[in-house]
Design an enzyme around this catalytic site. Structure first.
Site, PDB file in Angstrom:
ATOM      1  N   ASP A 283      58.663  65.256  75.673  1.00 39.25           N
ATOM      2  CA  ASP A 283      58.620  66.680  76.047  1.00 39.25           C
ATOM      3  C   ASP A 283      59.627  66.881  77.170  1.00 39.25           C
ATOM      4  O   ASP A 283      60.187  65.913  77.692  1.00 39.25           O
ATOM      5  CB  ASP A 283      57.197  67.082  76.512  1.00 39.25           C
ATOM      6  CG  ASP A 283      56.921  68.579  76.335  1.00 39.25           C
ATOM      7  OD1 ASP A 283      57.609  69.391  76.977  1.00 39.25           O
ATOM      8  OD2 ASP A 283      56.025  68.941  75.541  1.00 39.25           O
TER       9      ASP A 283
ATOM     10  N   ASP B 237      64.595  66.744  75.893  1.00 40.39           N
ATOM     11  CA  ASP B 237      64.874  68.160  75.644  1.00 40.39           C
ATOM     12  C   ASP B 237      65.506  68.225  74.254  1.00 40.39           C
ATOM     13  O   ASP B 237      66.621  67.722  74.045  1.00 40.39           O
ATOM     14  CB  ASP B 237      65.836  68.684  76.719  1.00 40.39           C
ATOM     15  CG  ASP B 237      66.224  70.143  76.494  1.00 40.39           C
ATOM     16  OD1 ASP B 237      65.992  70.680  75.380  1.00 40.39           O
ATOM     17  OD2 ASP B 237      66.772  70.750  77.420  1.00 40.39           O
ATOM     18  N   VAL B 238      64.808  68.841  73.312  1.00 39.95           N
ATOM     19  CA  VAL B 238      65.260  68.788  71.916  1.00 39.95           C
ATOM     20  C   VAL B 238      66.573  69.542  71.680  1.00 39.95           C
ATOM     21  O   VAL B 238      67.183  69.396  70.627  1.00 39.95           O
ATOM     22  CB  VAL B 238      64.177  69.317  70.937  1.00 39.95           C
ATOM     23  CG1 VAL B 238      62.939  68.432  70.974  1.00 39.95           C
ATOM     24  CG2 VAL B 238      63.830  70.774  71.211  1.00 39.95           C
TER      25      VAL B 238
ATOM     26  N   ASN C 286      57.978  68.976  66.638  1.00 39.94           N
ATOM     27  CA  ASN C 286      56.911  69.924  67.003  1.00 39.94           C
ATOM     28  C   ASN C 286      57.300  70.864  68.140  1.00 39.94           C
ATOM     29  O   ASN C 286      56.765  71.975  68.235  1.00 39.94           O
ATOM     30  CB  ASN C 286      55.659  69.110  67.395  1.00 39.94           C
ATOM     31  CG  ASN C 286      54.626  69.951  68.111  1.00 39.94           C
ATOM     32  OD1 ASN C 286      53.912  70.732  67.488  1.00 39.94           O
ATOM     33  ND2 ASN C 286      54.545  69.825  69.432  1.00 39.94           N
TER      34      ASN C 286
ATOM     35  N   TYR D 139      61.956  84.297  66.476  1.00 43.16           N
ATOM     36  CA  TYR D 139      60.984  83.269  66.060  1.00 43.16           C
ATOM     37  C   TYR D 139      60.941  83.178  64.540  1.00 43.16           C
ATOM     38  O   TYR D 139      60.953  82.097  63.966  1.00 43.16           O
ATOM     39  CB  TYR D 139      59.610  83.610  66.638  1.00 43.16           C
ATOM     40  CG  TYR D 139      58.555  82.536  66.468  1.00 43.16           C
ATOM     41  CD1 TYR D 139      58.603  81.363  67.219  1.00 43.16           C
ATOM     42  CD2 TYR D 139      57.498  82.705  65.579  1.00 43.16           C
ATOM     43  CE1 TYR D 139      57.627  80.380  67.080  1.00 43.16           C
ATOM     44  CE2 TYR D 139      56.509  81.741  65.437  1.00 43.16           C
ATOM     45  CZ  TYR D 139      56.576  80.578  66.195  1.00 43.16           C
ATOM     46  OH  TYR D 139      55.599  79.610  66.046  1.00 43.16           O
TER      47      TYR D 139
ATOM     48  N   LYS E 252      61.848  79.799  62.517  1.00 44.07           N
ATOM     49  CA  LYS E 252      60.802  79.129  61.738  1.00 44.07           C
ATOM     50  C   LYS E 252      61.079  79.221  60.227  1.00 44.07           C
ATOM     51  O   LYS E 252      60.730  78.313  59.474  1.00 44.07           O
ATOM     52  CB  LYS E 252      59.425  79.714  62.082  1.00 44.07           C
ATOM     53  CG  LYS E 252      58.974  79.396  63.510  1.00 44.07           C
ATOM     54  CD  LYS E 252      58.863  77.895  63.745  1.00 44.07           C
ATOM     55  CE  LYS E 252      58.277  77.559  65.103  1.00 44.07           C
ATOM     56  NZ  LYS E 252      58.147  76.109  65.332  1.00 44.07           N
TER      57      LYS E 252
ATOM     58  N   ILE F  37      46.540  78.877  66.449  1.00 44.10           N
ATOM     59  CA  ILE F  37      45.927  77.652  66.968  1.00 44.10           C
ATOM     60  C   ILE F  37      45.733  77.819  68.475  1.00 44.10           C
ATOM     61  O   ILE F  37      46.632  78.303  69.173  1.00 44.10           O
ATOM     62  CB  ILE F  37      46.829  76.411  66.692  1.00 44.10           C
ATOM     63  CG1 ILE F  37      47.233  76.336  65.202  1.00 44.10           C
ATOM     64  CG2 ILE F  37      46.123  75.126  67.138  1.00 44.10           C
ATOM     65  CD1 ILE F  37      46.094  76.209  64.207  1.00 44.10           C
TER      66      ILE F  37
ATOM     67  N   THR G 167      46.146  76.783  71.839  1.00 42.83           N
ATOM     68  CA  THR G 167      46.990  75.842  72.599  1.00 42.83           C
ATOM     69  C   THR G 167      47.457  76.549  73.871  1.00 42.83           C
ATOM     70  O   THR G 167      47.291  77.773  73.998  1.00 42.83           O
ATOM     71  CB  THR G 167      48.244  75.444  71.784  1.00 42.83           C
ATOM     72  OG1 THR G 167      49.097  76.595  71.680  1.00 42.83           O
ATOM     73  CG2 THR G 167      47.909  74.919  70.405  1.00 42.83           C
TER      74      THR G 167
ATOM     75  N   THR H 241      49.405  79.774  72.934  1.00 46.64           N
ATOM     76  CA  THR H 241      48.662  80.995  72.600  1.00 46.64           C
ATOM     77  C   THR H 241      47.763  81.441  73.749  1.00 46.64           C
ATOM     78  O   THR H 241      47.499  82.632  73.901  1.00 46.64           O
ATOM     79  CB  THR H 241      47.837  80.817  71.305  1.00 46.64           C
ATOM     80  OG1 THR H 241      47.115  79.581  71.378  1.00 46.64           O
ATOM     81  CG2 THR H 241      48.713  80.816  70.080  1.00 46.64           C
TER      82      THR H 241
END
Ligand code: NAP
Length: 239
Positions: free
Chosen positions: A36, A54-55, A81, A146, A150, A179, A181, A184
């Protein structure tokens, strides 16, 4: 022990869905590298290696996978993810907001798959699971960037699945509904209530309910499954 001795890299695993995947995978016998941009929000139950990734950084992907190969000699599973969300509609979307979303939620997946596939092609084996969303295959008002990212992840997964199907590499996408998390939890409660109310099961999901879908797709039980999309959404997309 459904993942016994498999080496699994998970992104965005400090909390939420990624954290649950890390815990479940280690319980199922995998060697788990949880990454992460920030430290874990709570300790992991089980033996998990923690690394910063960092992706959006091509360089960090290369050094992270190189470190995993030095330590473990292979990479069997990648769970892409890491993600962010934003709700700006098309007409209010600033260029820098668009670019940030695409960088994390789409380019991050491209970089991760590219790095993993290079290793998995040499192994002639591997499983990649990309976390998309119900908004990757259906629309809600707003959240333009988004949806763009996605939706792209959904199709990028299918493309990679087709390209490497003959080389023992499977690529699938998971599409969570609402979900519970940190992502959210930080959202407008009214918005959360609307999504839950319009979910046939009338509740939000738990991170572990997504992790179990990832477990199946990452395991050898899914040896004939590639290019598919798994909705885990309390029935949302069946409407
Ligand atoms: P989360 O709790 O916010 O976890 C995502 C993690 O990714 C966070 O720790 C986040 O850090 C991290 N991250 C952000 N930018 C990153 C970067 N550049 N490199 C590496 N890590 C980064 O969210 P979640 O709900 O578990 O979501 C996980 C995935 O599921 C995301 O791809 C999300 O879009 C998807 N999803 C979630 C839901 C849901 O209802 N929760 C529904 C559909 C899809 P920060 O907290 O600092 O941003």
């Amino acid at each position: 022990m459904r993942l016994k001795d498999k080496v699994a890299l998970i992104t965005g695993a400090a909390g939420g869905i990624g954290h649950a995947v890390a815990e479940l995978f280690t319980k199922e016998g995998a060697i788990v590298i949880a990454t992460d941009i920030k430290p874990p929000e709570k300790p992991y139950a089980g033996d998990v290696e923690v690394m910063t990734l960092d992706v959006t950084s091509e360089e960090q992907w290369a050094t992270t996978v190189a470190a995993i190969l030095r330590r473990h000699g292979r990479l069997d599973i990648l769970i892409n993810n890491a993600g962010i969300i934003a709700y700006e509609p098309l007409d209010k979307l600033e260029m820098r907001e668009w670019q940030k979303m695409i960088a994390v939620d789409q380019t991050g997946v491209f970089l991760g798959m590219r790095e993993a596939v290079r290793v998995m092609r040499r192994q002639q084996a591997g499983a990649i699971v990309n976390i998309s969303s119900i908004w990757g295959s259906a629309a809600v008002s707003g959240a333009h960037s988004y949806h763009a990212a996605k939706g792209a992840v959904r199709n990028m997964s299918k493309n990679a699945a087709m390209t490497y199907a003959g080389e023992g590499i499977r690529v699938n996408s998971v599409h969570p509904g609402f979900i519970h998390t940190p992502l959210t939890d930080a959202q407008n409660p009214e918005l959360n209530r609307i999504v839950i109310d319009t979910t046939p099961m009338k509740r939000g999901g738990q991170p572990m309910e997504i992790a179990y879908g990832c477990l199946f797709l990452a395991s050898d039980e899914a040896s004939y499954v590639t290019g598919t999309e798994l909705n885990i959404d309390g029935g949302y997309l069946a409407q």
